[in-house]
Design a protein around this motif. Structure first.
Motif, PDB file in Angstrom:
ATOM      1  N   LEU A  59      -5.105  -4.422  -7.236  1.00 34.57           N
ATOM      2  CA  LEU A  59      -3.665  -4.648  -7.322  1.00 34.57           C
ATOM      3  C   LEU A  59      -2.955  -3.378  -7.789  1.00 34.57           C
ATOM      4  N   GLU A  60      -3.447  -2.780  -8.855  1.00 35.49           N
ATOM      5  CA  GLU A  60      -2.861  -1.539  -9.369  1.00 35.49           C
ATOM      6  C   GLU A  60      -3.045  -0.385  -8.383  1.00 35.49           C
ATOM      7  N   TYR A  61      -4.207  -0.304  -7.744  1.00 41.03           N
ATOM      8  CA  TYR A  61      -4.487   0.747  -6.769  1.00 41.03           C
ATOM      9  C   TYR A  61      -3.464   0.729  -5.635  1.00 41.03           C
ATOM     10  N   TYR A  62      -3.279  -0.436  -4.993  1.00 41.74           N
ATOM     11  CA  TYR A  62      -2.350  -0.524  -3.865  1.00 41.74           C
ATOM     12  C   TYR A  62      -0.902  -0.313  -4.301  1.00 41.74           C
ATOM     13  N   ALA A  63      -0.531  -0.802  -5.466  1.00 43.43           N
ATOM     14  CA  ALA A  63       0.832  -0.615  -5.964  1.00 43.43           C
ATOM     15  C   ALA A  63       1.105   0.854  -6.272  1.00 43.43           C
ATOM     16  N   THR A  64       0.152   1.527  -6.889  1.00 39.74           N
ATOM     17  CA  THR A  64       0.324   2.924  -7.291  1.00 39.74           C
ATOM     18  C   THR A  64       0.199   3.882  -6.115  1.00 39.74           C
ATOM     19  N   LYS A  65      -0.855   3.745  -5.345  1.00 37.96           N
ATOM     20  CA  LYS A  65      -1.140   4.702  -4.276  1.00 37.96           C
ATOM     21  C   LYS A  65      -0.275   4.496  -3.031  1.00 37.96           C
ATOM     22  N   TYR A  66       0.013   3.244  -2.677  1.00 39.42           N
ATOM     23  CA  TYR A  66       0.723   2.974  -1.422  1.00 39.42           C
ATOM     24  C   TYR A  66       2.070   2.276  -1.609  1.00 39.42           C
ATOM     25  N   CYS A  67       2.467   2.011  -2.845  1.00 36.37           N
ATOM     26  CA  CYS A  67       3.749   1.356  -3.148  1.00 36.37           C
ATOM     27  C   CYS A  67       3.907   0.037  -2.398  1.00 36.37           C
ATOM     28  N   VAL A  68       2.853  -0.773  -2.380  1.00 41.44           N
ATOM     29  CA  VAL A  68       2.922  -2.084  -1.731  1.00 41.44           C
ATOM     30  C   VAL A  68       2.623  -3.175  -2.749  1.00 41.44           C
ATOM     31  N   ASP A  69       3.371  -4.255  -2.630  1.00 42.88           N
ATOM     32  CA  ASP A  69       3.132  -5.432  -3.452  1.00 42.88           C
ATOM     33  C   ASP A  69       2.282  -6.397  -2.642  1.00 42.88           C
ATOM     34  N   VAL A  70       1.251  -6.919  -3.257  1.00 44.49           N
ATOM     35  CA  VAL A  70       0.337  -7.826  -2.571  1.00 44.49           C
ATOM     36  C   VAL A  70       0.117  -9.076  -3.419  1.00 44.49           C
ATOM     37  N   ASP A  71      -0.353 -10.110  -2.779  1.00 45.81           N
ATOM     38  CA  ASP A  71      -0.706 -11.349  -3.463  1.00 45.81           C
ATOM     39  C   ASP A  71      -1.942 -11.084  -4.318  1.00 45.81           C
ATOM     40  N   PRO A  72      -1.885 -11.288  -5.636  1.00 47.13           N
ATOM     41  CA  PRO A  72      -3.051 -11.027  -6.495  1.00 47.13           C
ATOM     42  C   PRO A  72      -4.303 -11.786  -6.062  1.00 47.13           C
ATOM     43  N   LEU A  73      -4.121 -12.914  -5.375  1.00 45.37           N
ATOM     44  CA  LEU A  73      -5.273 -13.693  -4.915  1.00 45.37           C
ATOM     45  C   LEU A  73      -5.662 -13.373  -3.477  1.00 45.37           C
ATOM     46  N   GLY A  74      -5.038 -12.329  -2.899  1.00 46.01           N
ATOM     47  CA  GLY A  74      -5.365 -11.913  -1.535  1.00 46.01           C
ATOM     48  C   GLY A  74      -6.819 -11.503  -1.417  1.00 46.01           C
ATOM     49  N   GLU A  75      -7.428 -11.849  -0.295  1.00 38.41           N
ATOM     50  CA  GLU A  75      -8.858 -11.631  -0.074  1.00 38.41           C
ATOM     51  C   GLU A  75      -9.150 -10.202   0.395  1.00 38.41           C
ATOM     52  N   MET A  76     -10.219  -9.628  -0.145  1.00 38.37           N
ATOM     53  CA  MET A  76     -10.688  -8.305   0.252  1.00 38.37           C
ATOM     54  C   MET A  76     -11.852  -8.470   1.230  1.00 38.37           C
ATOM     55  N   PHE A  77     -12.022  -7.473   2.118  1.00 38.12           N
ATOM     56  CA  PHE A  77     -13.071  -7.512   3.131  1.00 38.12           C
ATOM     57  C   PHE A  77     -13.933  -6.265   3.059  1.00 38.12           C
ATOM     58  N   SER A  78     -15.243  -6.446   3.255  1.00 38.63           N
ATOM     59  CA  SER A  78     -16.189  -5.327   3.260  1.00 38.63           C
ATOM     60  C   SER A  78     -16.010  -4.538   4.553  1.00 38.63           C
ATOM     61  N   ALA A  79     -15.914  -3.215   4.423  1.00 39.57           N
ATOM     62  CA  ALA A  79     -15.651  -2.370   5.587  1.00 39.57           C
ATOM     63  C   ALA A  79     -16.286  -0.993   5.426  1.00 39.57           C
ATOM     64  N   ARG A  80     -16.322  -0.268   6.533  1.00 36.32           N
ATOM     65  CA  ARG A  80     -16.791   1.113   6.548  1.00 36.32           C
ATOM     66  C   ARG A  80     -15.867   1.902   7.470  1.00 36.32           C
TER      67      ARG A  80
END
Length: 123
Positions: A59-80
């Motif tokens: 949450l802090e990473y996306y807000a700080t680095k990309y200035c985006v607000d996201v749902d704290p319960l939003g799902e993350m996905f494994s990627a490469r």
């Protein structure tokens, strides 16, 4: 309501009620020229701790680095990232349950992604 091709690709990733077939290719809306092979749910949300000490959570990473607000319960996905293609491609050929955990290197957010453009997925 008509969606332009870019909006349709974003809607297909972010809002689809259909089961997503993995692996798939996504690009973050904040970095559209970067593509990822996405292997499936990472079992994390934006509230989870970020891997480096620089940020306390995704949450802090996306807000700080990309200035985006996201749902704290939003799902993350494994990627490469696609630039690591040889290892990523070998993982695509091995679709066992352990493949995503063994080969994925980052977690990305579905709500911040769109379908990625690729010229030939069979290269």
């Amino acid at each position: 309501h008509y969606l332009s091709p870019p909006e349709a690709k974003q809607d297909a990733v972010q809002n689809s009620k259909e089961k997503i077939l993995f692996p798939t290719i996504w690009a973050p809306t904040y970095a559209p020229n970067v593509t990822y092979i996405v292997y499936g749910p990472a079992g994390k949300t934006f509230q989870n701790s970020f891997p480096s000490k620089e940020y306390s959570s995704y949450l802090e990473y996306y807000a700080t680095k990309y200035c985006v607000d996201v749902d704290p319960l939003g799902e993350m996905f494994s990627a490469r990232r696609m630039f690591d293609f040889p290892q990523s491609f070998s993982c695509l050929l091995n679709l066992s349950d352990s493949a995503p955990k063994e080969h994925a290197t980052v977690e990305i957010a579905r709500e911040l992604c769109t379908g990625a453009e690729i010229d030939d997925p069979f290269i």
